[in-house]
Design a protein around this motif. Structure first.
Motif, PDB file in Angstrom:
ATOM      1  N   THR A  50       0.825  -1.209   0.000  1.00  0.00           N
ATOM      2  CA  THR A  50       0.000   0.000   0.000  1.00  0.00           C
ATOM      3  C   THR A  50       0.859   1.259   0.000  1.00  0.00           C
ATOM      4  N   ASP A  51       1.936   1.268   0.789  1.00  0.00           N
ATOM      5  CA  ASP A  51       2.793   2.441   0.856  1.00  0.00           C
ATOM      6  C   ASP A  51       3.468   2.717  -0.481  1.00  0.00           C
ATOM      7  N   THR A  52       3.929   1.656  -1.156  1.00  0.00           N
ATOM      8  CA  THR A  52       4.574   1.828  -2.470  1.00  0.00           C
ATOM      9  C   THR A  52       3.580   2.386  -3.474  1.00  0.00           C
ATOM     10  N   TRP A  53       2.389   1.861  -3.456  1.00  0.00           N
ATOM     11  CA  TRP A  53       1.320   2.355  -4.342  1.00  0.00           C
ATOM     12  C   TRP A  53       1.011   3.816  -4.040  1.00  0.00           C
ATOM     13  N   SER A  54       0.923   4.161  -2.771  1.00  0.00           N
ATOM     14  CA  SER A  54       0.643   5.543  -2.375  1.00  0.00           C
ATOM     15  C   SER A  54       1.763   6.482  -2.816  1.00  0.00           C
ATOM     16  N   HIS A  55       3.016   6.060  -2.675  1.00  0.00           N
ATOM     17  CA  HIS A  55       4.145   6.907  -3.059  1.00  0.00           C
ATOM     18  C   HIS A  55       4.166   7.159  -4.565  1.00  0.00           C
ATOM     19  N   ARG A  56       3.860   6.125  -5.371  1.00  0.00           N
ATOM     20  CA  ARG A  56       3.822   6.314  -6.828  1.00  0.00           C
ATOM     21  C   ARG A  56       2.733   7.309  -7.201  1.00  0.00           C
ATOM     22  N   ASN A  57       1.585   7.180  -6.552  1.00  0.00           N
ATOM     23  CA  ASN A  57       0.471   8.083  -6.813  1.00  0.00           C
ATOM     24  C   ASN A  57       0.805   9.513  -6.399  1.00  0.00           C
ATOM     25  N   CYS A  58       1.401   9.649  -5.225  1.00  0.00           N
ATOM     26  CA  CYS A  58       1.747  10.985  -4.721  1.00  0.00           C
ATOM     27  C   CYS A  58       2.771  11.667  -5.627  1.00  0.00           C
ATOM     28  N   PHE A  59       3.727  10.873  -6.130  1.00  0.00           N
ATOM     29  CA  PHE A  59       4.730  11.446  -7.035  1.00  0.00           C
ATOM     30  C   PHE A  59       4.090  12.047  -8.276  1.00  0.00           C
ATOM     31  N   LEU A  60       3.173  11.289  -8.901  1.00  0.00           N
ATOM     32  CA  LEU A  60       2.546  11.788 -10.129  1.00  0.00           C
ATOM     33  C   LEU A  60       1.653  12.987  -9.836  1.00  0.00           C
ATOM     34  N   ARG A  61       0.980  12.999  -8.681  1.00  0.00           N
ATOM     35  CA  ARG A  61       0.172  14.160  -8.303  1.00  0.00           C
ATOM     36  C   ARG A  61       1.039  15.414  -8.213  1.00  0.00           C
ATOM     37  N   GLN A  62       2.193  15.291  -7.563  1.00  0.00           N
ATOM     38  CA  GLN A  62       3.079  16.437  -7.416  1.00  0.00           C
ATOM     39  C   GLN A  62       3.614  16.898  -8.770  1.00  0.00           C
ATOM     40  N   LEU A  63       3.946  15.957  -9.627  1.00  0.00           N
ATOM     41  CA  LEU A  63       4.433  16.313 -10.968  1.00  0.00           C
ATOM     42  C   LEU A  63       3.340  17.012 -11.764  1.00  0.00           C
ATOM     43  N   SER A  64       2.111  16.510 -11.703  1.00  0.00           N
ATOM     44  CA  SER A  64       1.000  17.121 -12.443  1.00  0.00           C
ATOM     45  C   SER A  64       0.692  18.518 -11.919  1.00  0.00           C
ATOM     46  N   ILE A  65       0.696  18.678 -10.591  1.00  0.00           N
ATOM     47  CA  ILE A  65       0.469  20.006 -10.009  1.00  0.00           C
ATOM     48  C   ILE A  65       1.549  20.974 -10.452  1.00  0.00           C
ATOM     49  N   TYR A  66       2.781  20.506 -10.498  1.00  0.00           N
ATOM     50  CA  TYR A  66       3.899  21.344 -10.944  1.00  0.00           C
ATOM     51  C   TYR A  66       3.698  21.774 -12.402  1.00  0.00           C
ATOM     52  N   LEU A  67       3.278  20.834 -13.256  1.00  0.00           N
ATOM     53  CA  LEU A  67       3.060  21.168 -14.668  1.00  0.00           C
ATOM     54  C   LEU A  67       1.909  22.150 -14.836  1.00  0.00           C
ATOM     55  N   VAL A  68       0.832  21.958 -14.067  1.00  0.00           N
ATOM     56  CA  VAL A  68      -0.303  22.882 -14.133  1.00  0.00           C
ATOM     57  C   VAL A  68       0.125  24.286 -13.723  1.00  0.00           C
ATOM     58  N   ASN A  69       0.951  24.383 -12.681  1.00  0.00           N
ATOM     59  CA  ASN A  69       1.442  25.694 -12.244  1.00  0.00           C
ATOM     60  C   ASN A  69       2.310  26.364 -13.297  1.00  0.00           C
ATOM     61  N   LEU A  70       2.936  25.550 -14.161  1.00  0.00           N
ATOM     62  CA  LEU A  70       3.737  26.105 -15.251  1.00  0.00           C
ATOM     63  C   LEU A  70       2.890  26.456 -16.476  1.00  0.00           C
ATOM     64  N   GLY A  71       1.604  26.093 -16.453  1.00  0.00           N
ATOM     65  CA  GLY A  71       0.717  26.452 -17.552  1.00  0.00           C
ATOM     66  C   GLY A  71       0.384  25.318 -18.488  1.00  0.00           C
ATOM     67  N   TYR A  72       0.811  24.099 -18.191  1.00  0.00           N
ATOM     68  CA  TYR A  72       0.514  22.954 -19.047  1.00  0.00           C
ATOM     69  C   TYR A  72      -0.808  22.315 -18.635  1.00  0.00           C
ATOM     70  N   ASP A  73      -1.449  21.683 -19.583  1.00  0.00           N
ATOM     71  CA  ASP A  73      -2.708  20.990 -19.326  1.00  0.00           C
ATOM     72  C   ASP A  73      -2.376  19.581 -18.863  1.00  0.00           C
ATOM     73  N   SER A  74      -2.563  19.320 -17.589  1.00  0.00           N
ATOM     74  CA  SER A  74      -2.180  18.028 -17.035  1.00  0.00           C
ATOM     75  C   SER A  74      -3.251  17.554 -16.065  1.00  0.00           C
ATOM     76  N   TYR A  75      -3.577  16.272 -16.133  1.00  0.00           N
ATOM     77  CA  TYR A  75      -4.585  15.698 -15.257  1.00  0.00           C
ATOM     78  C   TYR A  75      -3.966  15.400 -13.887  1.00  0.00           C
ATOM     79  N   ILE A  76      -4.645  15.844 -12.818  1.00  0.00           N
ATOM     80  CA  ILE A  76      -4.153  15.608 -11.454  1.00  0.00           C
ATOM     81  C   ILE A  76      -4.943  14.452 -10.862  1.00  0.00           C
ATOM     82  N   PRO A  77      -4.303  13.302 -10.647  1.00  0.00           N
ATOM     83  CA  PRO A  77      -5.036  12.142 -10.104  1.00  0.00           C
ATOM     84  C   PRO A  77      -5.423  12.361  -8.651  1.00  0.00           C
TER      85      PRO A  77
END
Length: 307
Positions: A50-77
């Protein structure tokens, strides 16, 4: 960006590499994380913790939020929560600490083994109990970073990516002098303070075998299926006992919280606050004493009918 904020960012680095390979395999050619791509990445894999799954999910959320803040269209899981951290660390009693000191002093090397760390254990264990520094920080200490004339250690490249200076007591300084006297007799194969009998650097994970032997000698048993007592529990013991001692001296625990947090190298007060809550559970009478000392800050108001 993470490194500029003080994070080492080793784990996100490998996560970025893995996601880059995954996106390339899926044919992504633009800076755009689609919902389909995100959901496939965030899907739980067979037998995945569960922790490994959560960490993978959290990583992509942070990356997507970062891209959105830069102006890119990115889906935030959506966020996936890992297991609740309800682990209670083992806090050694004063009698157990003394037993561990006697145990590390009694260790014997039965075989001639030049790669053994046995000589460093008495000084290492006393340093961990006296300062609360991490095992890896102690293993990475350089000889020049242990100043026994002015009684302080310099810890470099710590967990939060920062260096810090840690004052030490006179008794610990004397222990380190005794260790250094014997260290000078060993081959000069490393600049590190803690070295093996062949003069090479000690690795942090090499201390755990000796730690298990010390627990057995000191007759400190594990609590069923609960992990520990672990070598890291020495750090927890230092934090709790420091708060207990300061509370007995009449200090306001919330006042000394930032000081202790800086001393042990926590990146935020939240990490140190868990020790405050643990101290309040183990020694509830201390917090009541502290409240009575600081009660004048919020004086009791007397009710007046005409007000």
């Amino acid at each position: 960006m993470r490194r500029n904020l003080g994070f080492k960012s080793e784990a996100p680095r490998y996560s970025l590499l893995a996601f880059d390979a995954f996106a390339f395999k899926k044919g992504l050619t633009t800076i755009n994380i689609t919902r389909e791509l995100a959901e496939e990445w965030c899907g739980r894999r067979p037998d995945e913790a569960t922790d490994t799954w959560s960490h993978r999910n959290c990583f992509l959320r942070q990356l997507s939020i970062y891209l959105v803040n830069l102006g890119y269209d990115s889906y935030i899981p959506s966020r996936v929560f890992g297991k609740h951290d309800n682990f209670i660390p083992y806090i050694f009693s004063d009698q157990e600490i003394q037993a561990l000191f006697e145990a590390c002093d009694s260790l014997v090397l039965f075989d001639k083994h030049a790669r053994s760390e046995i000589m460093v254990m008495p000084a290492l264990i006393r340093m961990l109990f006296s300062t609360g520094i991490r095992v890896g920080e102690a293993a990475n200490l350089l000889n020049r970073d242990v100043d026994l004339d002015h009684n302080y250690l310099i810890l470099r490249n710590c967990k939060n990516g920062k260096d810090r200076m840690v004052p030490i007591s006179d008794s610990l300084a004397e222990t380190c002098r005794q260790y250094r006297k014997y260290r000078t007799l060993l081959p000069d194969n490393s600049d590190h303070f803690f070295v093996k009998l062949n003069g090479c650097k000690c690795l942090a994970n090499s201390f755990y075998l000796w730690w298990s032997k010390m627990l057995k000698i000191a007759d400190i048993r594990r609590r069923g299926k609960v992990p520990g007592p672990r070598l890291q529990d020495i750090r927890h013991t230092f934090c709790v006992k420091s708060m207990v001692q300061l509370a007995k001296e009449g200090k306001d625990l919330y006042y000394i919280l930032p000081i202790l947090s800086t001393y042990v190298g926590h990146q935020s007060l939240a990490a140190t606050d868990r020790y405050l809550r643990l101290t309040s559970q183990m020694y509830p009478e201390l917090l009541s004493q502290t409240d009575s000392i600081c009660s004048y800050i919020f004086p009791e108001l007397k009710y007046r009918p005409n007000d």
